[in-house]
Design an enzyme around this catalytic site. Sequence first.
Site, PDB file in Angstrom:
ATOM      1  N   ILE A  38     -27.079 -19.822  10.866  1.00  0.00           N
ATOM      2  CA  ILE A  38     -27.856 -19.171  10.098  1.00  0.00           C
ATOM      3  C   ILE A  38     -29.015 -19.879   9.339  1.00  0.00           C
ATOM      4  CG2 ILE A  38     -27.866 -16.919   8.794  1.00  0.00           C
ATOM      5  CD1 ILE A  38     -24.987 -16.218   9.178  1.00  0.00           C
ATOM      6  N   ASP A  39     -30.164 -19.496   9.353  1.00  0.00           N
ATOM      7  CA  ASP A  39     -31.437 -20.283   9.017  1.00  0.00           C
ATOM      8  C   ASP A  39     -31.674 -19.226   7.711  1.00  0.00           C
ATOM      9  OD1 ASP A  39     -31.625 -22.250  10.260  1.00  0.00           O
ATOM     10  OD2 ASP A  39     -32.703 -21.955  11.594  1.00  0.00           O
ATOM     11  N   VAL A  40     -32.074 -19.430   6.233  1.00  0.00           N
ATOM     12  CA  VAL A  40     -32.233 -18.096   5.390  1.00  0.00           C
ATOM     13  C   VAL A  40     -33.219 -19.679   4.938  1.00  0.00           C
ATOM     14  CG1 VAL A  40     -31.261 -17.490   3.604  1.00  0.00           C
ATOM     15  CG2 VAL A  40     -29.693 -17.267   5.605  1.00  0.00           C
TER      16      VAL A  40
END
Length: 265
Positions: A131-133
């Site tokens: 998960i890239d945030v």
Amino acid sequence: MIVVDARTIPCLLLSNGGLYKTTRFAEPVYLGDPINIVRIFNEKEVDELCLLDIEACKSGRPPDFDVIREIVSECFMPVSYGGGISTLDHCARLISSGIEKLVINSALGERPEFALEVANMFGRQSVVASIDVRAGPDGRYSVWTHGATRDTGVDPVGYASRLERFGVGEILLNAVDRDGTREGYDLALVRSVSSAVQVPVIACGGASSLDDLAAVIVDGHATAAAAGSLFVFYGRRRAVLINPPTYDEFQAAVAERWHARNGCA
């Protein structure tokens, strides 16, 4: 001494057969040949490696199975891999190449049920949701996919919870705005996701010191601390030097942080 079952994980970025390090997912700096670097990590007795192909998804191609097989054949430790994984056949070929965990990002953003299909075939422990945030101008977090080039507008806490329900066994949480900056982990982000799920959370993005690694475990409630720059660069000039902390150094730092936080002598 507190007993902590926490890990440190070097996160290596693969591109066109070489290893690189980025800053905020841009400005790649060449580190060297993957085989040579993996051999150094072997000598350092690293417990686990994470290998991410940063070009596979952006270019729309599958994993480079030949390169991956060659790298894994030199590893003395478990290896997780991410980049371009979108089918069960990709997963099967990677597992047969010696990869133990499948790090999946964009495919889950488009079809989260893919996690359940992979888990049913290879076991939940093999599925890692990447998960890239990023934070917007208003400070709100959102999930980005395809190498952090597409904003889904989805809140990472709800997204992580949803993927957990679809069968992921672990979460690799990357704060894109901290990547390569060595400004410290985004503890608020890590804590918010870690408190919302039951599966282990690997924090990545921003580590600058051994204390940062300990902080993300004790204060961020992560299960593992992943890092790139901290483990491969040295000094202000960012000379390439592979130097991860030992297991004992990490555990001692975590224990010291825990005691300081809890007021223990």
